[in-house]
Write a protein that holds these residues in place. Sequence first.
Motif, PDB file in Angstrom:
ATOM      1  N   GLU A 147       1.023  -1.595  -0.028  1.00 26.78           N
ATOM      2  CA  GLU A 147      -0.042  -0.176  -0.038  1.00 26.78           C
ATOM      3  C   GLU A 147       1.153   1.103   0.093  1.00 26.78           C
ATOM      4  OE1 GLU A 147      -0.756  -2.670   2.217  1.00 26.78           O
ATOM      5  OE2 GLU A 147      -2.731  -2.782   2.834  1.00 26.78           O
ATOM      6  N   TYR A 148       2.256   0.961   0.915  1.00 24.78           N
ATOM      7  CA  TYR A 148       2.663   2.429   0.759  1.00 24.78           C
ATOM      8  C   TYR A 148       3.254   2.553  -0.481  1.00 24.78           C
ATOM      9  CZ  TYR A 148       4.007   2.289   5.757  1.00 24.78           C
ATOM     10  OH  TYR A 148       3.357   2.390   7.130  1.00 24.78           O
ATOM     11  N   ILE A 151       0.466   3.979  -2.719  1.00 20.81           N
ATOM     12  CA  ILE A 151      -0.561   5.426  -2.689  1.00 20.81           C
ATOM     13  C   ILE A 151       0.779   5.921  -3.448  1.00 20.81           C
ATOM     14  CG2 ILE A 151       0.215   7.021  -1.029  1.00 20.81           C
ATOM     15  CD1 ILE A 151      -2.563   5.671   0.100  1.00 20.81           C
ATOM     16  N   ARG A 153       2.524   5.366  -6.547  1.00 17.18           N
ATOM     17  CA  ARG A 153       2.767   5.652  -7.440  1.00 17.18           C
ATOM     18  C   ARG A 153       1.418   6.084  -8.481  1.00 17.18           C
ATOM     19  NH1 ARG A 153       2.597  -0.830  -9.105  1.00 17.18           N
ATOM     20  NH2 ARG A 153       1.839  -0.248 -11.516  1.00 17.18           N
ATOM     21  N   SER A 154       0.279   5.875  -7.456  1.00 10.35           N
ATOM     22  CA  SER A 154      -1.372   5.614  -8.214  1.00 10.35           C
ATOM     23  C   SER A 154      -0.973   7.350  -8.159  1.00 10.35           C
ATOM     24  CB  SER A 154      -2.187   5.748  -7.206  1.00 10.35           C
ATOM     25  OG  SER A 154      -2.060   6.644  -6.363  1.00 10.35           O
ATOM     26  N   LEU A 155       0.186   8.742  -8.056  1.00 10.98           N
ATOM     27  CA  LEU A 155       0.450   9.224  -8.275  1.00 10.98           C
ATOM     28  C   LEU A 155       0.843  10.303  -9.250  1.00 10.98           C
ATOM     29  CD1 LEU A 155       0.511  11.160  -4.079  1.00 10.98           C
ATOM     30  CD2 LEU A 155      -1.434  10.620  -6.217  1.00 10.98           C
ATOM     31  N   GLY A 156       1.601   8.581  -9.464  1.00 13.80           N
ATOM     32  CA  GLY A 156       2.584   8.991 -11.018  1.00 13.80           C
ATOM     33  C   GLY A 156       4.024   9.012 -10.231  1.00 13.80           C
TER      34      GLY A 156
ATOM     35  N   ARG B  58      -7.003  -1.267  -8.215  1.00 15.20           N
ATOM     36  CA  ARG B  58      -5.836  -0.636  -8.861  1.00 15.20           C
ATOM     37  C   ARG B  58      -6.229  -0.462 -10.449  1.00 15.20           C
ATOM     38  NH1 ARG B  58      -1.559  -3.080  -6.356  1.00 15.20           N
ATOM     39  NH2 ARG B  58      -0.372  -3.340  -7.909  1.00 15.20           N
ATOM     40  N   ALA B  61      -7.000   2.804 -10.446  1.00 15.41           N
ATOM     41  CA  ALA B  61      -5.945   3.904  -9.954  1.00 15.41           C
ATOM     42  C   ALA B  61      -4.641   4.210 -10.832  1.00 15.41           C
ATOM     43  CB  ALA B  61      -4.964   3.845  -9.180  1.00 15.41           C
ATOM     44  N   GLY B  62      -5.166   3.087 -12.279  1.00 12.30           N
ATOM     45  CA  GLY B  62      -3.601   2.655 -13.058  1.00 12.30           C
ATOM     46  C   GLY B  62      -2.980   1.604 -12.799  1.00 12.30           C
ATOM     47  N   LEU B  63      -2.989   1.004 -11.641  1.00  8.25           N
ATOM     48  CA  LEU B  63      -2.079   0.617 -11.526  1.00  8.25           C
ATOM     49  C   LEU B  63      -1.782  -1.014 -12.121  1.00  8.25           C
ATOM     50  CD1 LEU B  63      -2.076   1.425  -7.218  1.00  8.25           C
ATOM     51  CD2 LEU B  63      -0.812   1.819  -9.101  1.00  8.25           C
ATOM     52  N   PRO B  81      -0.858   4.782 -14.058  1.00  6.95           N
ATOM     53  CA  PRO B  81      -0.638   5.855 -13.321  1.00  6.95           C
ATOM     54  C   PRO B  81      -0.748   7.493 -13.740  1.00  6.95           C
ATOM     55  CG  PRO B  81       0.179   4.104 -12.291  1.00  6.95           C
ATOM     56  CD  PRO B  81       1.079   4.366 -13.547  1.00  6.95           C
ATOM     57  N   ARG B  82      -2.178   8.237 -13.188  1.00  7.92           N
ATOM     58  CA  ARG B  82      -2.477   8.871 -13.588  1.00  7.92           C
ATOM     59  C   ARG B  82      -2.175  10.241 -11.850  1.00  7.92           C
ATOM     60  NH1 ARG B  82      -5.750  11.020 -17.939  1.00  7.92           N
ATOM     61  NH2 ARG B  82      -7.386  11.403 -16.335  1.00  7.92           N
ATOM     62  N   SER B  83      -1.922  10.735 -12.259  1.00  9.11           N
ATOM     63  CA  SER B  83      -1.737  11.974 -10.737  1.00  9.11           C
ATOM     64  C   SER B  83      -3.385  12.522  -9.818  1.00  9.11           C
ATOM     65  CB  SER B  83      -1.171  13.075 -10.918  1.00  9.11           C
ATOM     66  OG  SER B  83      -1.401  13.604 -11.689  1.00  9.11           O
ATOM     67  N   VAL B  85      -6.246  10.724  -9.193  1.00  8.51           N
ATOM     68  CA  VAL B  85      -6.382   9.621  -8.087  1.00  8.51           C
ATOM     69  C   VAL B  85      -5.921  10.431  -6.156  1.00  8.51           C
ATOM     70  CG1 VAL B  85      -7.170   8.198  -9.740  1.00  8.51           C
ATOM     71  CG2 VAL B  85      -5.361   7.814  -8.275  1.00  8.51           C
ATOM     72  N   MET B  87      -6.067   7.659  -2.971  1.00  8.85           N
ATOM     73  CA  MET B  87      -6.558   6.144  -2.373  1.00  8.85           C
ATOM     74  C   MET B  87      -6.392   6.307  -1.033  1.00  8.85           C
ATOM     75  SD  MET B  87      -4.485   3.624  -5.377  1.00  8.85           S
ATOM     76  CE  MET B  87      -5.428   2.343  -5.231  1.00  8.85           C
ATOM     77  N   PHE B  89      -6.926   3.197   2.183  1.00  7.90           N
ATOM     78  CA  PHE B  89      -6.529   2.281   2.222  1.00  7.90           C
ATOM     79  C   PHE B  89      -7.483   1.008   3.941  1.00  7.90           C
ATOM     80  CE2 PHE B  89      -3.180   2.771  -0.363  1.00  7.90           C
ATOM     81  CZ  PHE B  89      -3.792   1.767  -1.319  1.00  7.90           C
ATOM     82  N   ASN B  91      -5.642  -0.612   6.311  1.00  7.84           N
ATOM     83  CA  ASN B  91      -4.536   0.208   6.389  1.00  7.84           C
ATOM     84  C   ASN B  91      -4.063   1.750   6.312  1.00  7.84           C
ATOM     85  OD1 ASN B  91      -1.912   0.652   7.510  1.00  7.84           O
ATOM     86  ND2 ASN B  91      -1.022  -1.450   6.138  1.00  7.84           N
ATOM     87  N   VAL B  93      -1.670   3.472   5.864  1.00  6.76           N
ATOM     88  CA  VAL B  93       0.155   3.960   6.116  1.00  6.76           C
ATOM     89  C   VAL B  93       0.156   5.308   5.671  1.00  6.76           C
ATOM     90  CG1 VAL B  93      -0.045   1.922   3.960  1.00  6.76           C
ATOM     91  CG2 VAL B  93      -0.987   3.984   3.226  1.00  6.76           C
ATOM     92  N   PRO B 107       1.178  14.073  -1.050  1.00  3.61           N
ATOM     93  CA  PRO B 107       0.824  14.184  -2.247  1.00  3.61           C
ATOM     94  C   PRO B 107       1.230  15.165  -3.204  1.00  3.61           C
ATOM     95  CG  PRO B 107      -0.720  12.859  -0.653  1.00  3.61           C
ATOM     96  CD  PRO B 107       0.129  13.635  -0.063  1.00  3.61           C
ATOM     97  N   ILE B 110       4.229  15.659  -4.510  1.00 11.19           N
ATOM     98  CA  ILE B 110       4.629  14.932  -6.185  1.00 11.19           C
ATOM     99  C   ILE B 110       3.627  15.312  -7.357  1.00 11.19           C
ATOM    100  CG2 ILE B 110       4.207  12.364  -6.527  1.00 11.19           C
ATOM    101  CD1 ILE B 110       4.551  11.705  -3.828  1.00 11.19           C
ATOM    102  N   VAL B 111       2.696  14.994  -6.977  1.00  9.21           N
ATOM    103  CA  VAL B 111       1.438  15.959  -8.128  1.00  9.21           C
ATOM    104  C   VAL B 111       1.792  17.131  -8.216  1.00  9.21           C
ATOM    105  CG1 VAL B 111      -0.700  16.727  -8.516  1.00  9.21           C
ATOM    106  CG2 VAL B 111      -0.570  14.573  -7.495  1.00  9.21           C
TER     107      VAL B 111
END
Lengths: 252, 270
Positions: A147-148, A151, A153-156, B58, B61-63, B81-83, B85, B87, B89, B91, B93, B107, B110-111
């Motif tokens: 999941e780490y 989190i 990867r889904s942001l690119g 997944r 999310a494009g994973l 993956p695109r930025s 979304v 997420m 869970f 957990n 995390v 986020p 990164i985004v």
Amino acid sequence: MKARQIIVPLVAVIVFLIAWEALVWIMGWPNYKMASPSDLIPAYERYWGLFLTMGWQTLWRTVAGLVLAVIFGVALGMVMGFSRTMRDALYPLLVGFNAVPKATVVPIVALMFVGWHDFNTVLIAFMISFFPIAVSVSIGLSTLEPEYRDILRSLGASQATIFWKIALPKTLPEFFGALKVAVTLAFIGTNLMEIVSPHGRGLGALFDSGKTNSDYPLMFAVLIALAFLGIVLYYIVVALEKTFAGWADRTV
Amino acid sequence: MMPDDMIDKLIDITAVRHSYRTASGPLPVLDGLELSVPEGGFVAVVGPSGCGKSTLTRLVAGLLIPDEGEVRVHGTRITAPRSNVGMAFQNPVLLEWRTILQNVLLPLEIVPNKLSRAEARDRARRLLALVGLDGFEDKRPSELSGGMKQRASLCRALIHQPEVLILDEPFGALDAFTREDLWQTMHKVKAEEPFTGVLITHDLRESIFLADRVVVLSSRPARTQFVLDIPDTGLRTLDDLYTPEAAERLNILRHQIEVAQGRTPAGDAA
């Protein structure tokens, strides 16, 4: 740091020294059987200059070996932590390498690089101490919950970003745990070489000269000096751990 | 089953099939998955455990790229993956070495975004206040309870104003009272920070309380077995779960789950 944190261990050391002194006195041991703390003081007084130069020799070589072990161990741990194939390929080799008693490798390395005393001492310190570091980093990375990763990867985020932002900091507590083990191992490596190597330097060589000259208090004095250096390095690692991975400590 | 007159589909999943490669050959997890969510919609996905619900998240999310079929968000086919979304869970995390505020801000590191540092922090503080975590900005995750961590995780998922919020059983590990608290928080958040959401859950009450549409998946390999629309009744309260309508919806869904599990033939009345 609270006064209590200094006083408690200090009292423990003093109690230990008194008990040691008392044991030797009660048993009536001569100093070639077991030197007592009071025998050590004249030894330190007589060889103070040697202790400083030799102690420095041992210290810098140990630290140099440790630094190499950290660089190589972390790199190896990363390779094994990120690639299953590499982990499967390297683990048996690594375990086999680690299983070989380093005392048997010391004479080989001493001969192989005869005359390069600094180099072969650092080499042994390195060889003996990189294993726990590599294993801890690889386990830290390979046990990262998916999941780490998801989190970020889904942001690119790129793999490098995931490593710097999550994998590396998350592995730090394991890394420092391993580094504490590695510190004492590196000291063992340095001293093995210093004792075995002809015309050696460092505390190991001082120990060896004590043996040659039947100067038993000197030998014990070297052991205590080594213990002291070990404690100093260990607490430097603890301080680094507090700075970089203090968040993992739940007792405060 | 799916209404065809829905033009504003933000998420559109059509005829998706997917298998995982395992040592004993391919394991089909999704087979004929259909799902669409209009902009601002909130779809709950329920189904027998292990049916492939998390695989669905997944995909969105494009994973994960499906073997067959299409996943589109805003009409664009998802291939990486695109930025856009967020997420959360089961957990939470959260990163233990960061404060709650720093966790929520992650986020934005990164985004790409136009927020200044101060604006970003303001937004994070506002979100934390919205979920009831004001005053906890500088705490570490280890100092928070499970429900509070989940609230922080929710803020992190929303900080970059994602088009799609993916919630994969976020309340599954919480005790019943905390869970109900968080359901109400979700309604509050949705009113203040509108999002399009997909919620994976195995709690039927949760699904009808939060979502405006509940999708029942069959057991593995999952296909869309049943869709239940929940008319919008405005801001819902926990009392709404004890109305005759709610009881009827729960009955219908429970029956569909039993069908999915193969315990009841599809023809039987609920």
